[in-house]
Design a protein around this motif. Sequence first.
Motif, PDB file in Angstrom:
ATOM      1  N   ARG A 115       0.833  -1.211   0.000  1.00  8.42           N
ATOM      2  CA  ARG A 115       0.000   0.000   0.000  1.00  8.42           C
ATOM      3  C   ARG A 115       0.869   1.264   0.000  1.00  8.42           C
ATOM      4  O   ARG A 115       0.529   2.254  -0.640  1.00  8.42           O
ATOM      5  CB  ARG A 115      -0.929   0.005   1.218  1.00  8.42           C
ATOM      6  N   GLU A 116       1.990   1.236   0.742  1.00  5.75           N
ATOM      7  CA  GLU A 116       2.894   2.392   0.731  1.00  5.75           C
ATOM      8  C   GLU A 116       3.492   2.603  -0.654  1.00  5.75           C
ATOM      9  O   GLU A 116       3.622   3.741  -1.124  1.00  5.75           O
ATOM     10  CB  GLU A 116       4.025   2.189   1.749  1.00  5.75           C
ATOM     11  N   ARG A 117       3.840   1.518  -1.309  1.00  4.49           N
ATOM     12  CA  ARG A 117       4.460   1.619  -2.632  1.00  4.49           C
ATOM     13  C   ARG A 117       3.468   2.183  -3.669  1.00  4.49           C
ATOM     14  O   ARG A 117       3.841   2.959  -4.539  1.00  4.49           O
ATOM     15  CB  ARG A 117       4.947   0.238  -3.060  1.00  4.49           C
ATOM     16  N   LEU A 118       2.190   1.812  -3.540  1.00  2.00           N
ATOM     17  CA  LEU A 118       1.176   2.289  -4.481  1.00  2.00           C
ATOM     18  C   LEU A 118       0.606   3.656  -4.100  1.00  2.00           C
ATOM     19  O   LEU A 118      -0.183   4.224  -4.845  1.00  2.00           O
ATOM     20  CB  LEU A 118       0.034   1.281  -4.602  1.00  2.00           C
ATOM     21  N   GLY A 119       0.938   4.168  -2.920  1.00  2.66           N
ATOM     22  CA  GLY A 119       0.457   5.470  -2.486  1.00  2.66           C
ATOM     23  C   GLY A 119      -0.950   5.430  -1.920  1.00  2.66           C
ATOM     24  O   GLY A 119      -1.611   6.458  -1.794  1.00  2.66           O
ATOM     25  N   LEU A 120      -1.433   4.262  -1.548  1.00  4.53           N
ATOM     26  CA  LEU A 120      -2.771   4.109  -0.957  1.00  4.53           C
ATOM     27  C   LEU A 120      -2.695   4.366   0.550  1.00  4.53           C
ATOM     28  O   LEU A 120      -1.628   4.263   1.152  1.00  4.53           O
ATOM     29  CB  LEU A 120      -3.303   2.695  -1.210  1.00  4.53           C
ATOM     30  N   PRO A 121      -3.846   4.702   1.167  1.00  7.59           N
ATOM     31  CA  PRO A 121      -3.821   4.810   2.636  1.00  7.59           C
ATOM     32  C   PRO A 121      -3.537   3.437   3.249  1.00  7.59           C
ATOM     33  O   PRO A 121      -3.876   2.403   2.684  1.00  7.59           O
ATOM     34  CB  PRO A 121      -5.232   5.300   2.983  1.00  7.59           C
ATOM     35  N   LEU A 122      -2.896   3.464   4.410  1.00  6.77           N
ATOM     36  CA  LEU A 122      -2.521   2.184   5.028  1.00  6.77           C
ATOM     37  C   LEU A 122      -3.737   1.342   5.384  1.00  6.77           C
ATOM     38  O   LEU A 122      -3.740   0.127   5.191  1.00  6.77           O
ATOM     39  CB  LEU A 122      -1.663   2.443   6.271  1.00  6.77           C
ATOM     40  N   VAL A 123      -4.798   1.989   5.898  1.00  8.05           N
ATOM     41  CA  VAL A 123      -6.050   1.289   6.188  1.00  8.05           C
ATOM     42  C   VAL A 123      -7.144   2.028   5.426  1.00  8.05           C
ATOM     43  O   VAL A 123      -7.356   3.228   5.637  1.00  8.05           O
ATOM     44  CB  VAL A 123      -6.339   1.274   7.705  1.00  8.05           C
ATOM     45  N   ASP A 124      -7.827   1.308   4.560  1.00 12.29           N
ATOM     46  CA  ASP A 124      -8.862   1.930   3.728  1.00 12.29           C
ATOM     47  C   ASP A 124     -10.101   2.184   4.561  1.00 12.29           C
ATOM     48  O   ASP A 124     -10.542   1.324   5.320  1.00 12.29           O
ATOM     49  CB  ASP A 124      -9.182   1.028   2.542  1.00 12.29           C
ATOM     50  N   GLN A 125     -10.680   3.382   4.391  1.00 15.18           N
ATOM     51  CA  GLN A 125     -11.890   3.734   5.126  1.00 15.18           C
ATOM     52  C   GLN A 125     -13.063   2.878   4.678  1.00 15.18           C
ATOM     53  O   GLN A 125     -13.908   2.502   5.478  1.00 15.18           O
ATOM     54  CB  GLN A 125     -12.210   5.214   4.898  1.00 15.18           C
ATOM     55  N   ASN A 126     -13.134   2.529   3.442  1.00 13.03           N
ATOM     56  CA  ASN A 126     -14.206   1.682   2.899  1.00 13.03           C
ATOM     57  C   ASN A 126     -13.638   0.291   2.606  1.00 13.03           C
ATOM     58  O   ASN A 126     -13.663  -0.175   1.464  1.00 13.03           O
ATOM     59  CB  ASN A 126     -14.781   2.314   1.628  1.00 13.03           C
ATOM     60  N   TYR A 127     -13.139  -0.364   3.609  1.00 11.54           N
ATOM     61  CA  TYR A 127     -12.568  -1.700   3.438  1.00 11.54           C
ATOM     62  C   TYR A 127     -13.639  -2.662   2.932  1.00 11.54           C
ATOM     63  O   TYR A 127     -13.389  -3.465   2.061  1.00 11.54           O
ATOM     64  CB  TYR A 127     -11.976  -2.182   4.769  1.00 11.54           C
ATOM     65  N   ILE A 128     -14.853  -2.533   3.508  1.00  8.48           N
ATOM     66  CA  ILE A 128     -16.007  -3.282   3.016  1.00  8.48           C
ATOM     67  C   ILE A 128     -16.926  -2.260   2.355  1.00  8.48           C
ATOM     68  O   ILE A 128     -17.275  -1.254   2.970  1.00  8.48           O
ATOM     69  CB  ILE A 128     -16.727  -4.010   4.163  1.00  8.48           C
ATOM     70  N   PRO A 129     -17.358  -2.510   1.124  1.00 15.00           N
ATOM     71  CA  PRO A 129     -18.256  -1.552   0.468  1.00 15.00           C
ATOM     72  C   PRO A 129     -19.534  -1.366   1.267  1.00 15.00           C
ATOM     73  O   PRO A 129     -20.080  -2.310   1.852  1.00 15.00           O
ATOM     74  CB  PRO A 129     -18.545  -2.176  -0.894  1.00 15.00           C
ATOM     75  N   ALA A 130     -20.028  -0.115   1.317  1.00 14.94           N
ATOM     76  CA  ALA A 130     -21.203   0.226   2.122  1.00 14.94           C
ATOM     77  C   ALA A 130     -22.452  -0.492   1.644  1.00 14.94           C
ATOM     78  O   ALA A 130     -23.361  -0.780   2.445  1.00 14.94           O
ATOM     79  CB  ALA A 130     -21.427   1.731   2.103  1.00 14.94           C
TER      80      ALA A 130
END
Length: 148
Positions: A115-130
């Motif tokens: 995730r760091e290499r791709l520039g994504l947040p470390l923990v996604d806020q929408n890990y499970i779709p709403a």
Amino acid sequence: MSALARLAASNGLLRTLRCCRVGQLRAISTSDNKRDTTGASQPACEPAPKTTETNWISYGFSTKDKEEDRTYLHATFFFGITITFVFGGFVLAYRPDELGRNWAQREAFLELRRRERLGLPLVDQNYIPADKINLPSDEELGDTEIII
């Protein structure tokens, strides 16, 4: 005093003193002089016969022989403690990871690096779709207290 020692050596009084308890030997006076006393030539008691210890309580390994009971007790505890702590500690230290804790930790570090290499947040806020989450409605909840 030296006369008493010579008399004791000649009459076997030293053997008598060794076999009897101190209070059982009686002094007999044979003269009018109060300082001159001798011990009885015959022992006042018989030598105590060698008997087995009657107040011995067995540890449960042998009820007949005290030495065998103690030997088995010490051997059992020595080998039991050795096997339990030494070999038990070895097994616990080098056993495989049955619960997969090490695997889960390695996977988490790999995912964080990705995730760091791709520039994504470390923990996604929408890990499970709403749209996949089914929450109860207000009518279904009723008066249930919700603690957040």
